[in-house]
Design a protein around this motif. Structure first.
Motif, PDB file in Angstrom:
ATOM      1  N   PHE A   1      44.616 -10.127 -26.631  1.00  0.00           N
ATOM      2  CA  PHE A   1      45.369  -9.694 -25.548  1.00  0.00           C
ATOM      3  C   PHE A   1      44.807 -10.132 -24.327  1.00  0.00           C
ATOM      4  O   PHE A   1      45.234 -10.704 -23.358  1.00  0.00           O
ATOM      5  CB  PHE A   1      45.904  -8.468 -25.428  1.00  0.00           C
ATOM      6  CG  PHE A   1      46.813  -7.840 -24.379  1.00  0.00           C
ATOM      7  CD1 PHE A   1      48.109  -8.053 -24.279  1.00  0.00           C
ATOM      8  CD2 PHE A   1      46.328  -7.345 -23.225  1.00  0.00           C
ATOM      9  CE1 PHE A   1      49.007  -7.654 -23.269  1.00  0.00           C
ATOM     10  CE2 PHE A   1      46.964  -7.048 -22.146  1.00  0.00           C
ATOM     11  CZ  PHE A   1      48.335  -7.184 -22.022  1.00  0.00           C
ATOM     12  N   SER A   2      43.254  -9.690 -24.321  1.00  0.00           N
ATOM     13  CA  SER A   2      42.603  -9.781 -22.938  1.00  0.00           C
ATOM     14  C   SER A   2      42.233 -11.292 -22.815  1.00  0.00           C
ATOM     15  O   SER A   2      42.037 -11.525 -21.415  1.00  0.00           O
ATOM     16  CB  SER A   2      41.242  -8.983 -23.131  1.00  0.00           C
ATOM     17  OG  SER A   2      40.182  -9.251 -22.222  1.00  0.00           O
ATOM     18  N   SER A   3      42.100 -11.857 -23.754  1.00  0.00           N
ATOM     19  CA  SER A   3      41.683 -13.521 -23.768  1.00  0.00           C
ATOM     20  C   SER A   3      43.025 -14.155 -22.907  1.00  0.00           C
ATOM     21  O   SER A   3      42.822 -14.956 -21.896  1.00  0.00           O
ATOM     22  CB  SER A   3      41.625 -14.156 -25.156  1.00  0.00           C
ATOM     23  OG  SER A   3      40.473 -13.651 -25.550  1.00  0.00           O
ATOM     24  N   GLY A   4      44.147 -13.804 -23.242  1.00  0.00           N
ATOM     25  CA  GLY A   4      45.421 -14.378 -22.612  1.00  0.00           C
ATOM     26  C   GLY A   4      45.273 -13.757 -21.123  1.00  0.00           C
ATOM     27  O   GLY A   4      45.896 -14.466 -20.361  1.00  0.00           O
TER      28      GLY A   4
ATOM     29  N   ASN B   1      45.507 -14.320 -32.473  1.00  0.00           N
ATOM     30  CA  ASN B   1      46.652 -13.752 -32.936  1.00  0.00           C
ATOM     31  C   ASN B   1      47.508 -14.284 -31.621  1.00  0.00           C
ATOM     32  O   ASN B   1      47.339 -13.578 -30.756  1.00  0.00           O
ATOM     33  CB  ASN B   1      46.355 -12.350 -33.073  1.00  0.00           C
ATOM     34  CG  ASN B   1      47.859 -11.542 -33.283  1.00  0.00           C
ATOM     35  OD1 ASN B   1      48.782 -11.904 -33.276  1.00  0.00           O
ATOM     36  ND2 ASN B   1      47.662 -10.510 -33.945  1.00  0.00           N
ATOM     37  N   ILE B   2      48.436 -14.942 -32.098  1.00  0.00           N
ATOM     38  CA  ILE B   2      48.962 -15.578 -30.778  1.00  0.00           C
ATOM     39  C   ILE B   2      50.206 -14.788 -30.042  1.00  0.00           C
ATOM     40  O   ILE B   2      50.329 -14.691 -28.785  1.00  0.00           O
ATOM     41  CB  ILE B   2      50.108 -16.926 -31.358  1.00  0.00           C
ATOM     42  CG1 ILE B   2      50.470 -17.486 -30.289  1.00  0.00           C
ATOM     43  CG2 ILE B   2      51.131 -16.331 -32.042  1.00  0.00           C
ATOM     44  CD1 ILE B   2      49.401 -18.430 -29.465  1.00  0.00           C
ATOM     45  N   THR B   3      50.311 -13.626 -30.702  1.00  0.00           N
ATOM     46  CA  THR B   3      51.450 -12.533 -30.015  1.00  0.00           C
ATOM     47  C   THR B   3      50.840 -12.049 -28.959  1.00  0.00           C
ATOM     48  O   THR B   3      51.128 -11.862 -27.800  1.00  0.00           O
ATOM     49  CB  THR B   3      51.941 -11.562 -31.182  1.00  0.00           C
ATOM     50  OG1 THR B   3      52.836 -12.392 -31.946  1.00  0.00           O
ATOM     51  CG2 THR B   3      52.810 -10.784 -30.652  1.00  0.00           C
TER      52      THR B   3
ATOM     53  N   PHE C   1      47.821 -12.578 -27.570  1.00  0.00           N
ATOM     54  CA  PHE C   1      47.476 -13.397 -26.516  1.00  0.00           C
ATOM     55  C   PHE C   1      48.542 -14.047 -25.581  1.00  0.00           C
ATOM     56  O   PHE C   1      48.193 -13.964 -24.268  1.00  0.00           O
ATOM     57  CB  PHE C   1      47.032 -14.793 -27.220  1.00  0.00           C
ATOM     58  CG  PHE C   1      46.475 -16.155 -26.438  1.00  0.00           C
ATOM     59  CD1 PHE C   1      45.119 -15.696 -25.754  1.00  0.00           C
ATOM     60  CD2 PHE C   1      47.419 -16.970 -26.277  1.00  0.00           C
ATOM     61  CE1 PHE C   1      44.856 -16.889 -24.948  1.00  0.00           C
ATOM     62  CE2 PHE C   1      46.946 -18.166 -25.410  1.00  0.00           C
ATOM     63  CZ  PHE C   1      45.428 -18.275 -24.798  1.00  0.00           C
ATOM     64  N   LEU C   2      49.584 -14.641 -26.096  1.00  0.00           N
ATOM     65  CA  LEU C   2      50.541 -14.762 -25.124  1.00  0.00           C
ATOM     66  C   LEU C   2      51.131 -13.368 -24.448  1.00  0.00           C
ATOM     67  O   LEU C   2      51.792 -13.490 -23.303  1.00  0.00           O
ATOM     68  CB  LEU C   2      51.939 -15.256 -25.778  1.00  0.00           C
ATOM     69  CG  LEU C   2      51.713 -16.765 -26.268  1.00  0.00           C
ATOM     70  CD1 LEU C   2      52.782 -17.039 -27.090  1.00  0.00           C
ATOM     71  CD2 LEU C   2      51.276 -17.671 -25.380  1.00  0.00           C
ATOM     72  N   ALA C   3      51.250 -12.017 -24.775  1.00  0.00           N
ATOM     73  CA  ALA C   3      51.608 -11.121 -24.270  1.00  0.00           C
ATOM     74  C   ALA C   3      50.521 -11.083 -23.168  1.00  0.00           C
ATOM     75  O   ALA C   3      50.925 -10.523 -22.025  1.00  0.00           O
ATOM     76  CB  ALA C   3      51.391  -9.899 -25.130  1.00  0.00           C
ATOM     77  N   GLY C   4      49.241 -11.270 -23.149  1.00  0.00           N
ATOM     78  CA  GLY C   4      48.185 -11.126 -22.217  1.00  0.00           C
ATOM     79  C   GLY C   4      48.646 -12.320 -21.098  1.00  0.00           C
ATOM     80  O   GLY C   4      48.527 -11.650 -19.825  1.00  0.00           O
ATOM     81  N   VAL C   5      48.932 -13.254 -21.434  1.00  0.00           N
ATOM     82  CA  VAL C   5      49.141 -14.556 -20.228  1.00  0.00           C
ATOM     83  C   VAL C   5      50.594 -13.847 -19.520  1.00  0.00           C
ATOM     84  O   VAL C   5      50.469 -13.842 -18.394  1.00  0.00           O
ATOM     85  CB  VAL C   5      49.641 -15.786 -21.087  1.00  0.00           C
ATOM     86  CG1 VAL C   5      50.115 -16.747 -20.070  1.00  0.00           C
ATOM     87  CG2 VAL C   5      48.335 -16.275 -21.693  1.00  0.00           C
ATOM     88  N   PHE C   6      51.702 -13.463 -20.398  1.00  0.00           N
ATOM     89  CA  PHE C   6      52.668 -12.661 -19.803  1.00  0.00           C
ATOM     90  C   PHE C   6      52.574 -11.615 -18.750  1.00  0.00           C
ATOM     91  O   PHE C   6      52.978 -11.581 -17.626  1.00  0.00           O
ATOM     92  CB  PHE C   6      53.783 -12.291 -20.649  1.00  0.00           C
ATOM     93  CG  PHE C   6      54.903 -11.690 -20.284  1.00  0.00           C
ATOM     94  CD1 PHE C   6      55.764 -12.446 -19.722  1.00  0.00           C
ATOM     95  CD2 PHE C   6      55.050 -10.256 -20.138  1.00  0.00           C
ATOM     96  CE1 PHE C   6      57.029 -11.908 -18.945  1.00  0.00           C
ATOM     97  CE2 PHE C   6      56.310  -9.703 -19.584  1.00  0.00           C
ATOM     98  CZ  PHE C   6      57.169 -10.597 -19.006  1.00  0.00           C
TER      99      PHE C   6
END
Length: 239
Positions: A37-40, A215-217, A219-224
């Motif tokens: 999450f933090s990466s995104g 974990n794409i979920t 990761f994208l949640a972090g971007v969002f």
């Protein structure tokens, strides 16, 4: 004098530094999710907050010196490139038993400056809206947890012994300094640009896990989350 909102936000950030190592070691599954999450979040933060912020500072600089050469008014981008290249060219590995001293020093200095900027940013918000501080606390705490996880993997003993305390002191010092400096002062702008280059390369090259492992979920949640925070800051006038 710090407001209640500022104090609570800074205490939460300090708690992240002190609690990152125990949480990372005792909650590996949750840490893995939070790291993705933090990466995104870091990627979105770099492109949707840091770059626009440096652009805003550059415009302010150009307005202050309308007759100056573009190399002068746009020098913050040169500082950002300088920070990017330094971090790119330094060898952090050293040996398997002992990390590079130069790499350790660069990480300690760079992220101490970054934490000081975080402390100053919280004070410079100077806003009466609680939502601004909630957003700031969430974004900074989660992003710094990701940075700390990266440093924990590289320097587990150093982080536990003294690095976490260095970052707590840096946040406090930055908050104190923020009370005596303008939001986009010269020194704040230069430090933001230098560290901005490091945060960008950390986000896109070092902190991001390999595509097969992410974990794409989350990761994208972090971007969002980073995009949402940037929109919230813009709408509330806290940029």
């Amino acid at each position: 004098m710090l407001s209640l909102f500022e104090t609570v936000t800074l205490l939460l950030i300090a708690a992240v530094h002190l609690g990152s190592a125990p949480f990372y070691h005792h909650r590996p599954s949750a840490s893995r999710w939070l790291l993705d999450f933090s990466s995104g979040l870091g990627l979105g933060y770099a492109f949707l907050y840091l770059l626009p912020k440096i652009g805003y500072m550059t415009v302010a600089l150009a307005n202050r010196f309308p007759d100056a050469h573009p190399l002068v008014t746009q020098r913050l981008y040169l500082y950002m490139l300088f920070g990017f290249l330094i971090y790119y060219l330094v060898d952090f590995k050293g040996s398997s038993a002992r990390p590079s001293r130069l790499g350790l020093a660069l990480n300690a200095i760079s992220f101490s400056i970054y934490n000081a900027l975080v402390g100053a940013t919280v004070v410079h918000l100077n806003h009466g809206n609680l939502a601004i501080y909630v957003v700031a606390a969430l974004v900074f705490c989660l992003h710094l947890f990701g940075v700390n996880s990266f440093l924990l993997r590289m320097y587990p003993k150093y982080f536990a012994r003294w690095m976490k305390w260095l970052f707590v002191v840096a946040v406090i010092c930055g908050a104190i300094a923020g009370g005596y400096t303008e939001k986009h002062s010269h020194y704040v702008s230069v430090a933001t640009a230098l560290v901005g280059g490091i945060i960008i390369i950390l986000s896109v090259r070092l902190k991001l896990p390999a595509r097969a492992r992410v974990n794409i979920t989350p990761f994208l949640a972090g971007v969002f989350a980073a995009a949402s925070a940037s929109v919230a800051y813009s709408l509330l006038g806290a940029f």
